[in-house]
Design an enzyme around this catalytic site. Structure first.
Site, PDB file in Angstrom:
ATOM      1  N   LEU A 186      46.232 -19.741   0.872  1.00 15.19           N
ATOM      2  CA  LEU A 186      46.593 -21.055   1.395  1.00 15.19           C
ATOM      3  C   LEU A 186      47.680 -21.754   0.585  1.00 15.19           C
ATOM      4  O   LEU A 186      48.470 -22.516   1.118  1.00 15.19           O
ATOM      5  CB  LEU A 186      45.344 -21.931   1.456  1.00 15.19           C
ATOM      6  N   ARG A 187      47.706 -21.533  -0.729  1.00 11.11           N
ATOM      7  CA  ARG A 187      48.684 -22.120  -1.649  1.00 11.11           C
ATOM      8  C   ARG A 187      48.601 -23.648  -1.731  1.00 11.11           C
ATOM      9  O   ARG A 187      48.017 -24.158  -2.676  1.00 11.11           O
ATOM     10  CB  ARG A 187      50.106 -21.667  -1.308  1.00 11.11           C
ATOM     11  N   ASP A 188      49.139 -24.375  -0.791  1.00 13.05           N
ATOM     12  CA  ASP A 188      49.234 -25.828  -0.926  1.00 13.05           C
ATOM     13  C   ASP A 188      47.914 -26.502  -0.554  1.00 13.05           C
ATOM     14  O   ASP A 188      47.834 -27.301   0.378  1.00 13.05           O
ATOM     15  CB  ASP A 188      50.377 -26.351  -0.059  1.00 13.05           C
ATOM     16  N   LEU A 189      46.855 -26.178  -1.311  1.00 11.33           N
ATOM     17  CA  LEU A 189      45.540 -26.758  -1.059  1.00 11.33           C
ATOM     18  C   LEU A 189      45.456 -28.145  -1.687  1.00 11.33           C
ATOM     19  O   LEU A 189      45.809 -28.330  -2.846  1.00 11.33           O
ATOM     20  CB  LEU A 189      44.453 -25.860  -1.667  1.00 11.33           C
ATOM     21  N   LYS A 193      44.926 -31.992   3.128  1.00 10.81           N
ATOM     22  CA  LYS A 193      45.019 -30.897   4.086  1.00 10.81           C
ATOM     23  C   LYS A 193      43.765 -30.802   4.968  1.00 10.81           C
ATOM     24  O   LYS A 193      43.779 -30.153   6.013  1.00 10.81           O
ATOM     25  CB  LYS A 193      45.204 -29.564   3.348  1.00 10.81           C
TER      26      LYS A 193
END
Length: 346
Positions: A186-189, A193
């Site tokens: 997911l990276r940009d947690l 979000k």
């Protein structure tokens, strides 16, 4: 708001803004790292406006991009309005049914985002795509409307009781677990979000899979592209030139989310990026005694500097804080507040 949990001054670092969306950090040791910093209205394709095929009357005083958005009708079916505050989605209305929806505008080359959504379209914790409309250079991804985001909710409550936080965080952990099982990092947690699927604010969904990576091989999650919100990035992402485990970095971000839900502020916080990154790299934080021992244990299991030592998404739901109830524990006061500042969570 300064983080009072870190007593030592951070090592000297130098931060240089390359442009509006990236920074270059030079540490005391000479390491140079380039980090993408998301903006409050940062969309997948960085589109300044929406292409429209029809015009409508627009109030005087709006900008050109706002005029185009307010007058945009897509495929003779959806009308687009202003951007949702703190999100990359736009408000959207089905002209025929009058149903309120939201729309994400991406370039036609955004195959990873669309692929990730269709790969996990079955999962109840991830917003399903209502419809995809391809027009000219852009794709319009239409999603169901949400009932607010988790960051705004935590901030309005100052902090969450463990019983409520446990129910919500379990849903977040389940979402990350199914993503990792299906080869998606997911990276940009971050808190923002996750959005509420119901007005009672008991059911969470991942708003979108923007910035997610679909792995070629689910078991091989080594990444080199570094992005994320400053307060949520893991120490290994700040190391120059290093590949890192995308799944382990997601687990660090989960630790920041859990800490913020329970304590009411970020574990690493500073108004200056250089000082913030130094604190993250050092990995020192303090957990208030008002939290239960099991909650403190899970936070420490997630916020470990060494990625290989962090609890995994496959194991997190077995942790005692999520798997068992603390019947004999009662909360004590924690007077904190989640910052309104959008630097960390937009």
């Amino acid at each position: 708001m300064q983080n009072r949990d870190v007593s030592q001054e951070p090592p000297q670092s130098y931060v240089r803004r390359l442009n509006d969306k990236s920074l270059e950090i030079t540490s005391a040791g000479g390491d140079v790292v380039k980090l993408r910093v998301p903006q409050p209205r940062d969309t997948q394709c960085r589109v300044p406006r929406v292409t429209s095929d029809r015009s409508r009357h627009v109030p005087v005083g709006t900008t050109n991009s706002e005029r185009l958005l307010q007058s945009s009708i897509i495929a003779d079916k959806y009308q687009l309005f202003e951007q949702v505050e703190g999100s990359s989605l736009y408000r959207c209305l089905d002209i025929n049914t009058k149903e309120e929806l939201v729309c994400k505008i991406v370039s036609r080359e955004s195959h990873s985002l669309v692929s990730a959504h269709y790969k996990l379209d079955f999962h109840p914790r991830i917003s399903s795509i209502h419809e995809v409309i391809a027009r000219n250079r852009y794709l319009y991804l239409v999603f169901p409307k949400a009932h607010g985001d988790l960051h705004s909710y935590v901030r309005s409550r100052k902090r969450l009781r463990e019983s409520e936080a446990k129910k919500l965080f379990r849903q977040i952990a389940e979402t990350v677990q199914v993503c990792h099982e299906n080869g998606i990092v997911l990276r940009d947690l971050k808190l923002r979000k996750f959005v509420f699927a119901d007005q009672q604010k008991t059911e969470l969904k991942l708003e979108s899979l923007e910035d997610a990576v679909v792995l070629d091989e689910p078991e091989s999650d080594w990444l080199h592209d570094k992005r994320g919100c400053p307060a949520y990035v893991s120490p290994e992402i700040l190391k120059a030139g290093a590949h890192y485990s995308g799944k382990a970095a997601d687990m660090w971000s989960l630790g920041v989310i859990l800490y913020t839900m329970l304590v009411g502020r970020y574990p690493f916080n500073d108004s200056e990026h250089a000082s913030l990154f130094a604190k993250i790299s050092r990995g020192h934080f303090v957990i208030p005694e008002c939290l239960s021992s099991r909650a403190r244990c899970l936070i420490r299991s997630l916020l470990r500097r060494e990625p290989s030592e962090r609890i995994t998404s496959a194991d997190i739901l077995y942790h005692p804080w999520l798997a068992k109830e603390d019947k004999d524990w009662s909360s004590r006061s924690c007077d904190q507040l989640v910052p309104e500042c959008s630097l960390y969570d937009d």
